[in-house]
Scaffold this active site. Structure first.
Site, PDB file in Angstrom:
ATOM      1  N   HIS A  82       1.037  -1.231   0.069  1.00 16.77           N
ATOM      2  CA  HIS A  82      -0.029  -0.171  -0.086  1.00 16.77           C
ATOM      3  C   HIS A  82       0.762   1.198   0.081  1.00 16.77           C
ATOM      4  O   HIS A  82       1.945   1.293   0.795  1.00 16.77           O
ATOM      5  CB  HIS A  82      -0.933   0.167   1.277  1.00 16.77           C
ATOM      6  CG  HIS A  82      -1.817   1.129   1.534  1.00 16.77           C
ATOM      7  ND1 HIS A  82      -2.706   1.254   0.444  1.00 16.77           N
ATOM      8  CD2 HIS A  82      -1.518   2.484   1.858  1.00 16.77           C
ATOM      9  CE1 HIS A  82      -3.525   2.504   0.953  1.00 16.77           C
ATOM     10  NE2 HIS A  82      -2.527   3.206   1.647  1.00 16.77           N
ATOM     11  N   ASP A 161     -14.846   3.212   8.610  1.00 14.44           N
ATOM     12  CA  ASP A 161     -13.899   4.097   8.107  1.00 14.44           C
ATOM     13  C   ASP A 161     -14.380   5.046   7.162  1.00 14.44           C
ATOM     14  O   ASP A 161     -14.093   6.260   7.037  1.00 14.44           O
ATOM     15  CB  ASP A 161     -12.622   3.256   7.810  1.00 14.44           C
ATOM     16  CG  ASP A 161     -11.527   4.191   6.947  1.00 14.44           C
ATOM     17  OD1 ASP A 161     -10.954   5.262   7.668  1.00 14.44           O
ATOM     18  OD2 ASP A 161     -11.283   4.063   5.851  1.00 14.44           O
ATOM     19  N   ARG A 168     -14.308  13.392   8.965  1.00 15.60           N
ATOM     20  CA  ARG A 168     -12.947  13.804   9.537  1.00 15.60           C
ATOM     21  C   ARG A 168     -12.656  14.923   8.336  1.00 15.60           C
ATOM     22  O   ARG A 168     -11.979  15.838   8.648  1.00 15.60           O
ATOM     23  CB  ARG A 168     -11.973  12.715   9.546  1.00 15.60           C
ATOM     24  CG  ARG A 168     -12.009  12.122  10.714  1.00 15.60           C
ATOM     25  CD  ARG A 168     -11.127  10.631  10.830  1.00 15.60           C
ATOM     26  NE  ARG A 168      -9.764  11.083  10.338  1.00 15.60           N
ATOM     27  CZ  ARG A 168      -9.111  10.311   9.593  1.00 15.60           C
ATOM     28  NH1 ARG A 168      -9.319   9.108   9.147  1.00 15.60           N
ATOM     29  NH2 ARG A 168      -7.563  10.574   9.534  1.00 15.60           N
ATOM     30  N   SER A 183      -7.290   4.328   9.804  1.00 18.46           N
ATOM     31  CA  SER A 183      -7.920   4.127   8.486  1.00 18.46           C
ATOM     32  C   SER A 183      -7.503   3.400   7.604  1.00 18.46           C
ATOM     33  O   SER A 183      -7.916   2.388   6.789  1.00 18.46           O
ATOM     34  CB  SER A 183      -8.084   5.741   8.236  1.00 18.46           C
ATOM     35  OG  SER A 183      -8.548   5.890   6.883  1.00 18.46           O
ATOM     36  N   LYS A 187      -8.597  -0.923   6.208  1.00 15.17           N
ATOM     37  CA  LYS A 187      -8.780  -1.182   4.740  1.00 15.17           C
ATOM     38  C   LYS A 187      -7.667  -2.475   4.239  1.00 15.17           C
ATOM     39  O   LYS A 187      -8.222  -3.487   3.788  1.00 15.17           O
ATOM     40  CB  LYS A 187      -8.902  -0.151   3.961  1.00 15.17           C
ATOM     41  CG  LYS A 187      -9.948   0.838   4.045  1.00 15.17           C
ATOM     42  CD  LYS A 187     -10.067   1.928   3.593  1.00 15.17           C
ATOM     43  CE  LYS A 187      -8.904   3.104   4.049  1.00 15.17           C
ATOM     44  NZ  LYS A 187      -9.309   4.556   3.749  1.00 15.17           N
TER      45      LYS A 187
END
Ligand code: URA
Length: 433
Positions: A82, A161, A168, A183, A187
């Site tokens: 990621h 999330d 947010r 967050s 995922k």
């Protein structure tokens, strides 16, 4: 239990219990807790922070708020990658095939882009016919057969999330380390990989502008992963300028394919090898980083990594002739040079402005429903540390519009030119395990 008491406890610096965190996450996801109380709590977290244990519990609660993907039908040790997001970041298209080329399964679920950075799926769809929608069985079959598949995200992953991130975004509480880390990791954890390699960007074009903040975010995410039973490694890499030379959809596929065919675009090749090495060590295919690096570098030269990309394109019904001959990829109507207004050394290239300039050309979406133009994009001719003469080309705009003035202005804003010599930025700052 009352939400009011949870807010006050965190406001006063208390440590929330597992029950309190689940009460909040479940209640908010189901609509029982209103936005104003959720925003009061996120603001209290913003100021008071969270302990490692609270952050891990928050992350697990967000994973538990929705579906998780079961990848157990895929043989072998699955490792996901990621990136916290950057302009020109086409590393997935290099790392996926590269890791697959040594037999490590890559089951990649990706999203589309909104704003100045394009999404993985949008970029892949530059290849004519390539399908990213497939059944779960097809996805698993493709990964088991070719070690690599990329599909659109399905299922309701971490809905807590999704709702909290949107809140947010409008309440000034995005920039909180435990909230960002939770967050992102919720995922990743919901998508089922055994190990996770994170590319945490640092610099002017990144979420985290300073090395210290980036290290703290990376450490926080590594702690969450390890606490929740997934081996996690974070590489902190530079985002003070776009990665590689190409920005856009077909532009980025072309550059990634060239690396897989053995071309050396230094920053891009190095970062890809770094991430792929950590992934394959986590997958236990190699005993050391050095061994992994050497084997992977070989597969960039001998065509095996490129063959993995061909397999992916073929299996997902894409037109392989487009990557065999990269001139067949979609192209814009015009090539327009943006020229330096003075001579000097390139001191800075604001990556976000380059991303926005590409979006103005049509490479990204300003709103959710915008269509992507796969053929437009930007080719950088100059990077930080290079010398440029007045009137020499800084970038080429691949544009369908003959006079893309907004993009030209944005590119000129992005480049800073200095009289004194400028060092090239460090590419990889540190690795956190
Ligand atoms: N990306 C995410 O997915 N979540 C954040 O909070 C920040 C960046």
């Amino acid at each position: 239990m009352r939400m009011y008491d949870i807010i006050v406890k965190k406001r006063d610096g208390g440590e929330l219990t597992k029950e309190e965190i689940y009460f909040f996450v479940d209640g908010y996801t189901q609509g029982d807790i209103p936005d104003y109380q959720a925003s009061a709590l996120t603001m209290a977290i913003y100021f008071q922070g969270m302990t490692q244990e609270e952050t891990a519990t928050l992350t697990q609660a967000m994973v538990d708020s929705g579906e998780t993907i079961d990848l157990s039908a895929i043989k072998g040790h699955k490792v996901d990658k990621h990136s916290t997001g950057g302009v020109g970041d086409k590393v997935t298209f290099i790392v996926g095939p590269l890791v697959a080329s040594v037999g490590v399964p890559v089951a990649k679920m990706s999203g589309r882009g909104l704003g100045h950075t394009g999404g993985t799926l949008d970029k892949l769809e530059s290849i004519k016919g390539l399908e990213i929608e497939m059944t779960k069985d097809q996805f698993i079959h493709n990964v088991n057969t070719h070690k690599l598949a990329v599909a659109g995200q399905t299922g309701n992953l971490a809905p807590a999330d999704k709702k909290l991130y949107a809140l947010r975004d409008v309440t000034g509480t995005v920039d909180s380390l435990p909230l960002i880390a939770g967050s992102i990791m919720s995922k990743k954890l919901a998508s089922g990989a055994d190990g996770i390699v994170l590319d945490v960007k640092t610099g002017s074009g990144a979420f985290m502008k300073t090395l210290e903040d980036s290290k703290n975010l990376a450490q926080e995410m590594v702690n969450i992963g390890n606490n929740l039973g997934r081996q996690t490694v974070a590489v902190i890499s530079d985002m003070n300028q776009p990665l590689g030379f190409e920005v856009g959809n077909a532009n980025e596929i072309k550059e990634a394919a060239e690396i897989l065919q053995g071309k050396n675009v230094e920053d891009l090749r190095e970062l890809s090898l770094e991430l792929a090495s950590h992934m394959t060590v986590l997958a236990e295919v190699f005993n050391s980083y050095e061994e992994a690096y050497e084997a992977l570098a070989k597969n960039l030269e001998n065509g095996k990594a490129f063959q993995s990309l061909r397999n992916l394109v073929e299996a997902q019904n894409g037109d392989v002739s487009m990557i065999d001959n990269l001139d067949n990829l979609p192209k814009a109507k015009h090539k327009i040079d943006v020229k330096a207004e003075k001579s000097g050394y390139i001191a800075a290239i604001d990556a976000e402005s380059i991303g926005i300039a590409a979006m103005y050309l049509g490479a990204g979406r300003a709103t959710k429903d915008d269509e992507i133009n796969h053929g437009v994009g930007i080719t950088l001719n100059k990077k930080i540390g290079d010398w440029v003469e007045e009137g020499e080309s800084l970038v080429v705009l691949n544009s369908d519009d003959e006079e893309p003035q907004a993009s030209i202005t944005k590119v000129l804003e992005a480049y800073s030119i200095a009289d004194e010599k400028v060092e090239k930025p460090t590419l990889i700052y540190t690795v956190i395990k």
